[in-house]
Design a protein around this motif. Structure first.
Motif, PDB file in Angstrom:
ATOM      1  N   HIS A  23       0.819  -1.212   0.000  1.00 20.03           N
ATOM      2  CA  HIS A  23       0.000   0.000   0.000  1.00 20.03           C
ATOM      3  C   HIS A  23       0.856   1.267   0.000  1.00 20.03           C
ATOM      4  O   HIS A  23       0.479   2.278  -0.586  1.00 20.03           O
ATOM      5  CB  HIS A  23      -0.968   0.001   1.180  1.00 20.03           C
ATOM      6  N   LYS A  24       2.042   1.197   0.626  1.00 23.26           N
ATOM      7  CA  LYS A  24       2.943   2.355   0.629  1.00 23.26           C
ATOM      8  C   LYS A  24       3.565   2.560  -0.751  1.00 23.26           C
ATOM      9  O   LYS A  24       3.682   3.692  -1.235  1.00 23.26           O
ATOM     10  CB  LYS A  24       4.043   2.160   1.681  1.00 23.26           C
ATOM     11  N   ILE A  25       3.974   1.467  -1.374  1.00 23.83           N
ATOM     12  CA  ILE A  25       4.546   1.549  -2.721  1.00 23.83           C
ATOM     13  C   ILE A  25       3.493   2.087  -3.689  1.00 23.83           C
ATOM     14  O   ILE A  25       3.778   2.949  -4.536  1.00 23.83           O
ATOM     15  CB  ILE A  25       5.052   0.174  -3.189  1.00 23.83           C
ATOM     16  N   ALA A  26       2.269   1.594  -3.536  1.00 27.19           N
ATOM     17  CA  ALA A  26       1.172   2.045  -4.397  1.00 27.19           C
ATOM     18  C   ALA A  26       0.873   3.528  -4.184  1.00 27.19           C
ATOM     19  O   ALA A  26       0.522   4.245  -5.125  1.00 27.19           O
ATOM     20  CB  ALA A  26      -0.078   1.213  -4.135  1.00 27.19           C
ATOM     21  N   ALA A  27       1.023   4.005  -2.943  1.00 27.56           N
ATOM     22  CA  ALA A  27       0.779   5.421  -2.649  1.00 27.56           C
ATOM     23  C   ALA A  27       1.806   6.303  -3.350  1.00 27.56           C
ATOM     24  O   ALA A  27       1.457   7.322  -3.963  1.00 27.56           O
ATOM     25  CB  ALA A  27       0.827   5.656  -1.140  1.00 27.56           C
ATOM     26  N   ALA A  28       3.086   5.924  -3.256  1.00 25.99           N
ATOM     27  CA  ALA A  28       4.141   6.686  -3.928  1.00 25.99           C
ATOM     28  C   ALA A  28       3.930   6.659  -5.434  1.00 25.99           C
ATOM     29  O   ALA A  28       4.131   7.658  -6.131  1.00 25.99           O
ATOM     30  CB  ALA A  28       5.509   6.110  -3.566  1.00 25.99           C
ATOM     31  N   PHE A  29       3.509   5.515  -5.932  1.00 30.37           N
ATOM     32  CA  PHE A  29       3.259   5.333  -7.358  1.00 30.37           C
ATOM     33  C   PHE A  29       2.072   6.173  -7.833  1.00 30.37           C
ATOM     34  O   PHE A  29       2.132   6.837  -8.863  1.00 30.37           O
ATOM     35  CB  PHE A  29       2.988   3.850  -7.619  1.00 30.37           C
TER      36      PHE A  29
END
Length: 264
Positions: free
Chosen positions: A159-165
């Motif tokens: 979810h953090k990677i997706a947020a940055a993305f």
């Protein structure tokens, strides 16, 4: 879940507006300015692929024996983006990654890609990232921008990677690139066809297709977990702040060049 998405968008709207109206765009008035911009922005083009690949590793099956993904819609979305980013068709109809297309555009305007190529060639694993960045000749904002990206990837928290993305990159790209195209076209009579093609491809894909689907991905990954939603907001804010710092650094370098050139 979309009400939570709307709440995050509202909370980061100030940072998005700051980026959309950043002074950098108003200084892209000559070929020399475009060169400076591209030589620094190219790192964001490169590390975006690592964010995307991290999502592909976690949301699709890239190992053997193969097993079905838990959410076929999200898997398809990620794989479609990988297809476009890693092997899109350039202006001549030839398959190329967007990073390689950007390098071609840099060559077109006379910008140097030597430093970024050296960095890319020097990194062979995630374990080498910090050392390679520390040993590079990157400016502060460039290095911190990349460090943040790989710090998020190393969490392995999807979810953090997706947020940055999504909020730091994918959902932001159309606003930024529209501003750049408007400024460069007004002053250069569209002298950069490969750059314009690259930017228009992102506007087309990210604004019409990828952006909305990336928001659905965030909603699916967070569900009813308030901690994850808080993480998404925190990461999104930091991602935007890192982008603003990078834009500040580029703008300052361009202004310094313009001042020096005018004095000379």
């Amino acid at each position: 879940m979309m009400d939570k998405i709307e709440k995050i968008e509202e909370q980061i709207s100030g940072l998005r507006e700051k980026l959309k109206n950043h002074e950098l765009y108003y200084h892209l008035s000559e070929v020399r300015d475009i060169k400076i911009f591209m030589e620094k922005h190219v790192y964001a083009v490169w590390d975006f692929m690592s964010l995307l690949k991290a999502l592909q590793q976690q949301l699709t099956c890239v190992s053997v024996p193969w097993k079905p993904s838990s959410n076929a819609k999200t898997a398809r979305f990620i794989n479609e983006i990988v297809l476009g980013e890693e092997s899109d068709l350039n202006g001549k109809g030839l398959p190329k990654s967007h990073f390689e297309m950007y390098i071609d555009a840099m060559d077109e305007v006379g910008a140097s890609s030597k430093k970024v190529q050296e960095l890319v060639n020097s990194v062979n694993s995630m374990q080498e990232i910090t050392e390679c960045l520390n040993n590079s000749c990157l400016k502060k904002a460039e290095r911190e921008f990349l460090e943040f990206t790989f710090k998020i990837i190393e969490t392995k928290e999807t979810h953090k990677i997706a947020a940055a993305f999504t909020f730091g990159r994918e959902d932001l790209i159309p606003d930024m690139f529209i501003a750049i195209i408007e400024k460069s076209n007004n002053n250069q009579d569209n002298k950069f066809p490969q750059l314009t093609y690259y930017l228009n491809r992102h506007i087309e894909l990210d604004g019409d297709e990828h952006g909305p689907l990336s928001l659905e991905m965030i909603a699916e990954l967070c569900g009813n977990n308030e901690n994850k939603w808080n993480d998404v907001l925190e990461v999104s804010i930091e991602a935007l702040e890192k982008r603003i710092s990078l834009w500040d650094e580029i703008a300052n370098e361009i202004k310094l060049r313009q001042k020096t050139y005018n004095i000379a």
